[in-house]
Design a protein around this motif. Structure first.
Motif, mmCIF file in Angstrom:
data_model
loop_
_atom_site.group_PDB
_atom_site.id
_atom_site.type_symbol
_atom_site.label_atom_id
_atom_site.label_comp_id
_atom_site.label_asym_id
_atom_site.label_seq_id
_atom_site.Cartn_x
_atom_site.Cartn_y
_atom_site.Cartn_z
ATOM 1 N N ASP A 296 0.827 -1.212 0.000
ATOM 2 C CA ASP A 296 0.000 0.000 0.000
ATOM 3 C C ASP A 296 0.860 1.260 0.000
ATOM 4 O O ASP A 296 0.590 2.210 -0.735
ATOM 5 C CB ASP A 296 -0.937 0.028 1.212
ATOM 6 N N ILE B 222 2.489 1.974 -3.395
ATOM 7 C CA ILE B 222 1.607 2.607 -4.378
ATOM 8 C C ILE B 222 1.538 4.108 -4.123
ATOM 9 O O ILE B 222 1.687 4.909 -5.043
ATOM 10 C CB ILE B 222 0.196 1.973 -4.339
ATOM 11 N N LYS B 223 1.322 4.498 -2.858
ATOM 12 C CA LYS B 223 1.227 5.918 -2.527
ATOM 13 C C LYS B 223 2.538 6.645 -2.810
ATOM 14 O O LYS B 223 2.537 7.742 -3.366
ATOM 15 C CB LYS B 223 0.837 6.090 -1.061
ATOM 16 N N SER C 223 2.758 9.330 7.660
ATOM 17 C CA SER C 223 2.468 7.917 7.444
ATOM 18 C C SER C 223 3.371 7.046 8.304
ATOM 19 O O SER C 223 2.930 6.072 8.910
ATOM 20 C CB SER C 223 2.642 7.564 5.965
#
Length: 110
Positions: A36, A39-40, A98
């Motif tokens: 995930d 991808i970001k 994040s």
């Protein structure tokens, strides 16, 4: 003696090169991340690379401009460079947030 256009070129190239080095660091970080996050990060890196390319094109236009035209184009290039730097800083902020969120989640689950 270096003229204004050459001095500007050197300054702009140095700024772009510095951001390029930081992008390469982000690409290295990308290899360490989960799916995930990859991808970001990849999307953010792609967007920054497009901005960088646009800044290089604008800088190239300035270098090939003559007389007073380059002074007019300089403002556009300054804007592109500013947007690139701001975009990069926002991207770093999202990565940092994040990382902090992931760390908190791991601590909560422990």
């Amino acid at each position: 003696m270096i003229d204004k256009k050459e001095a500007y070129r050197q300054k702009a190239e140095a700024a772009i090169d510095q951001l390029e080095a930081r992008l390469e660091q982000m690409k290295a970080k990308l290899a360490e991340e989960g799916a995930d996050a990859k991808i970001k990060l990849a999307e953010g890196i792609d967007a920054l690379e497009k901005q960088r390319d646009a800044a290089r094109v604008k800088l190239d236009e300035i270098l090939h401009a003559s007389g007073e035209t380059w002074e007019e184009l300089k403002g556009d290039a300054d804007e592109f460079l500013g947007e690139l730097k701001s975009g990069f800083e926002r991207f770093l902020g999202r990565i940092k947030q994040s990382d902090e969120d992931s760390g908190a989640s791991r601590e909560d689950g422990a």
